[in-house]
Design an enzyme around this catalytic site. Structure first.
Site, short mmCIF file in Angstrom:
data_model
loop_
_atom_site.label_atom_id
_atom_site.label_comp_id
_atom_site.label_asym_id
_atom_site.label_seq_id
_atom_site.Cartn_x
_atom_site.Cartn_y
_atom_site.Cartn_z
N HIS A 168 0.81 -1.21 0.00
CA HIS A 168 0.00 0.00 0.00
C HIS A 168 0.85 1.27 0.00
CE1 HIS A 168 -3.50 -2.43 1.17
NE2 HIS A 168 -4.18 -1.45 0.62
N GLY A 173 0.22 -5.27 1.19
CA GLY A 173 -0.79 -5.53 0.18
C GLY A 173 -0.23 -6.21 -1.06
N TYR A 191 -7.51 -5.25 8.10
CA TYR A 191 -7.64 -5.91 6.81
C TYR A 191 -9.08 -6.34 6.59
CZ TYR A 191 -4.94 -7.84 2.93
OH TYR A 191 -4.37 -8.07 1.70
#
Ligand code: NI
Ligand code: NI
Ligand code: NI
Lengths: 263, 263, 263, 263, 263, 263
Positions: free
Chosen positions: B68, B112, B142
């Site tokens: 991310h 991610g 998450y």
């Protein structure tokens, strides 16, 4: 037991509990405070092993409950209907209550109060009351477990007519479809309701509690995949982030019709 | 076809597409911009009827992708991982791509990017790379479809070890469990990957597309009821509203270890 | 905290709880009494906000746990494995504990203790221990949620080999398949286990708790219809009503091999 | 019992049945005739209350089974893999057989025979055999319950590699992932297989039958909605109506590589 | 917007779209051509952001729609009701249309047209019309998602009576059960329908679209396993391969009653 | 065919079978013996390819069926309603019968006989009969698949009113809700029932059989996880182990009202 809490009155006698919503200044709207009192009353009933509970408004009410307390809906980019919000807590408290809860309805029922009433095990109503599911008029993105509750009780066509038009539905149509078990003149409302509760109280409380739980589990078994839920959640977020959502709330406070633009 | 987009390079030859993440300044982190380019590249591959796609970083990369883009995570009371966020869009684009996508991994894979790689149909990796699922270290709640993807690929015990410790896992353990299909020396990485793609390209593209879809549907069929989902959503909201969530992001930017208080 | 209960010792330090099964005379069998103490210890850990719990036997144990207390199995036409029986309560307590529970296994693990260990989030074991799922040898009709737990952790082929042969399985095969995360010499067992717990403790406890719950929900989502369940229940009843069931229990107490007739 | 049927030999001794596929001229392909004999043999085993069944090819086989009898696949607009086709009947007969079926594999396993072997409860194999899932090479639209069976046994990454490449996979990789329980030299194959069967035979046949059924139900519980199935069915129909499907079958008979066009 | 396509007329005014089936020579049967035009009209409505759509036949129609175009049913060993066939495409187009579709029914409704009408969100009908679900009379193996649609709208007992007898059902019984929301004299049909549409149009289109999608997902969540679906598919194939299927179609063209033999 | 068995009469003519419950001394209660005869009669009907079956009591009956044979309920710690008990076998025999079964009801229907009647495909009743679901009055823990059957037929509110009050419900309310398809004067009961059967018999038996199976599968798809079932099972066990359960049975034999204590 004879308890008096601020916004809700609770009495139990002969195994039958009676909970009276009693916040006339705010038309029994489902504020955080009223729901807390309602949940506390139900817990009290549980401790006293009530075998049936009647949920009612004061005799002669013109409004049974006005639904959500719009003042408590968040206005900025926050989900207005989440797991721990008052309506959802009340619905779960009724569904998990180990004995039947009978809604005895007098006066009009608005918005979230429709789901509250429909989450009760039985509905007995005066023949002049109305039910209005107003989320589409308010612009509020109803959550999927709330919609499931309505669908389980109402059946699809009536559920859609009520949700999409957001108009008050006369109780006779609900009684006709069996959603309201009995629609009777106001004068007989209490007698009819009480006689049903009295029949229940004579039966096995363990078996009734089992049956209620079995029915709850079966009707909650509409399972979906995580991605589907997240997609629905995204549709809902788009709505509570929208200008229309603000418009719905503003129009409510300004007592005018909202002008929705679809964005 | 030979397209060049800003953050991703895409080439197709002999029915095999190659997409190269190419944003070294930001360590190929999964920013909105990079994901847009990645999805555009996949669409281009679709139009050109690629029968297999290789997803890779530039040769010699020390980091395959940093995961991310923390700068893009919302900081105030907003869900940071929703249906339309970049990672979810990329995962869906790979899952719905009608031909196999092979991750060819060199360098470390963070956060991610682990899910991105595991959403590929096959993983071939250099034997010195590592995978770190860092959400518990970052403090990010998450989402459940993301967790489902990891669980489907990894199996429970390794999935838990990676998620709970948030430590880099050497590729050898992943290869041992069959999660990474082949872990080979860097020198052979491209040869091995390409030879698998070449075998795929000879087979029936219609049948492979069907098989991929059948497997996707079966592994996405972990259905839950609406109320369960909303309960999980409430747990997630409690986290992204928490002080710990702020702490995780601040610690990241201040390059220090976060001090989590559990609230 | 430093609590001492009869059959289980519980200590918490640095956010890491340690629960030691300590009933050597009965080889830590999962009696009603030991499970009560285990559940109480977990609740104590919960109150003290342990961020990881290690479940272990005393150092040097030859038997980690002997499984069900056969003396407590009913002998006459009663289901021996029901929702409120000790093993099921313990498994649920571990699954619902809001932080990772790490089984640190030394010595052999028998019968129901296999499920107890596999319901932990991670297993670290000494490289000389064995796991035996003995229900088919005992003649006990294992319940479907117990079988689901084993299947979720073990994968199908190993699960079938263990259940159908009922033989002790060397830990190396379990480690090879990733079911046991680390199989190490006894000398290093505590160090390895503790270092994993220490990594966990540094991470966000809210996020880890969420991840654990999400994984639990997804792996519990193998839904069946009521009639299927009742059919399985009837197969189970036929077994606990059978002569073979009596034979299994008698043979156990007489320390001889059972002679099963299939009726 | 000692029965001899045309294409399959069946013997039972000591509670252990042995079924030998014996149609060497057609490489034990799964023709209607061979499957009928196989199912009849299983029924015979059932009547004689076999407590374990070994499914094998004759000692020294180079091919365990060649898979589908391509001559029996329909060529004009008919679904080639339906509920009552031979492979599906055989898979169900094995899954519903009330005792473990152990595949004892010598030689290569092709196409549909992979699913047949993987539908067995345990696989013991010689260490030189291979498994090839060839549907993508043949152009045949595999059905979703077949894919589910493979996925349940293989795990996702290996399943995808085998299905998408359609290449023979050496048994060692399958054994490494635990799909094949034991891969041993040919000389020891029978001894190892038989010793597992002998352990099973000593245990409670009622309990083993229950466990097998519980595992079957849990692993078959990947439920999907009717519309999803019908969409998959339409993808499959598009394939068996395609030119590529004809090409796959023609190429097979002409012993050449197919040239797939994706239409 | 004011578009005119061959078999369907489409007009939109005041946010309310009106689609008129207009193929009187073929009694508005659901031919490929008419469905294409219907779907095109819905797409046009979507682009113009209609907030409600009325689906109707021309004023004064004796037949609302005659159902399937029997001439288009395949006669030789092909499934007559698949995912991409006209009726299924039309039903999905209505279900996925992001605003309510109101069927305004005048005249008799036959066969597949019943499902078309019941896939609409609301039904308003003239009090003299009838609904006949004729598949059992025609001998056509109805597909499972079609049956699900009817069951969701009708409730079980009426659904069975209509499907098993295949007789025209007077609208009054449908209105009594709430399936038809309003059954009114022909003279008032348009007024009543339009007034409902006008109520809808004032509400939030985003919320209505969400509610419709939530209800669709919940009522489509009757999940089944792949093997069950394939078994149903085999029952259906047995029917479209049968002599009775040919007999049903021949009898239709020869305008005589079919003589079914059950094979 | 014209068979006469002890407690049930069975005749078939013109494709229509008629099964008459004929055990007046015990008010057609659902004893093991009567159910055996009923199931045998249905099998006989199956062999003779009946296209519709009418299930009735003798003309003029005051009681259609008294429900469970209370004498056969176990009294000591045994589940009274299991998969192989008479009522469940009868319900499955009706549900799996490949043609419609029409209940033609005259006289009152008690307890388990309500489920028997509601498991029929259609109900035609004399307008003076009543239905009483008496489990809560008897103290018997109804099983979840039985509750599911009632819920599928009755809809939630009526189902709850009948189960919780345990009072006889006049058939008019059931007819109003569409649960009973036709409630007619006794004089017309046979004519109306027979004319429905005659319409069914003219239609395709293969298609009707398919439709019945599709509807059965869809309405049985309320899937739950194993742990949920086991929790319900534990609630049920608590009840059949309770003093109230004994009290219910004793009161029945002593012809007095039970005094339930909730334990
Ligand atoms: Ni290894
Ligand atoms: Ni699964
Ligand atoms: Ni449902």
């Amino acid at each position: 037991m004879q308890a008096t809490v601020t916004l809700v009155e609770a009495v139990i006698a002969g195994g039958i509990g009676t909970i009276t919503l009693n916040h006339p200044e705010k038309k029994n709207c489902l504020s955080e405070a009223l729901i807390c009192d309602l949940c506390a009353a139900l817990e009290e009933m549980w401790r006293h092993e009530a075998r049936a509970v009647i949920l009612r408004a004061p005799a002669g009410s013109q409004v049974f409950s006005a639904g959500h307390d719009v003042r408590e809906l968040p206005t900025h980019g926050r989900d207005p209907l989440t797991y721990n919000d008052p309506l959802r807590r009340a619905v779960r408290a009724i569904e998990l209550f180990p004995a039947p809860v009978i809604a005895m309805v007098e006066g009009s029922v608005w918005g979230g109060a429709c789901e509250l009433v429909m989450s009760c095990d039985l509905i007995v109503a005066s023949d002049d009351c109305t039910f209005a599911m107003t989320v589409a008029k308010m612009g509020v993105p109803y959550n999927i477990s709330g919609v499931q509750n309505l669908m389980n009780t109402c059946g699809m066509p009536l559920c859609k007519e009520m949700l999409f038009t957001a108009q008050p539905m006369p109780v006779k149509r609900l009684a006709h479809q069996g959603i309201v078990s009995h629609a009777v003149p106001r004068a007989r409302l209490e007698t009819v309701t009480r006689s049903i509760a009295e029949q229940i109280v004579k039966n096995s409380p363990l078996v009734i509690s089992l049956l209620k739980e079995e029915l709850r589990l079966l009707s909650a078994s509409h399972n979906l995949g995580p991605e589907t839920f997240e997609r629905v959640q995204a549709m809902r977020r788009r709505i509570y982030d929208s200008a229309d959502y603000q418009e719905g709330i503003h129009a409510f406070f300004e007592r005018r019709s909202p002008q929705f633009e679809g964005k």
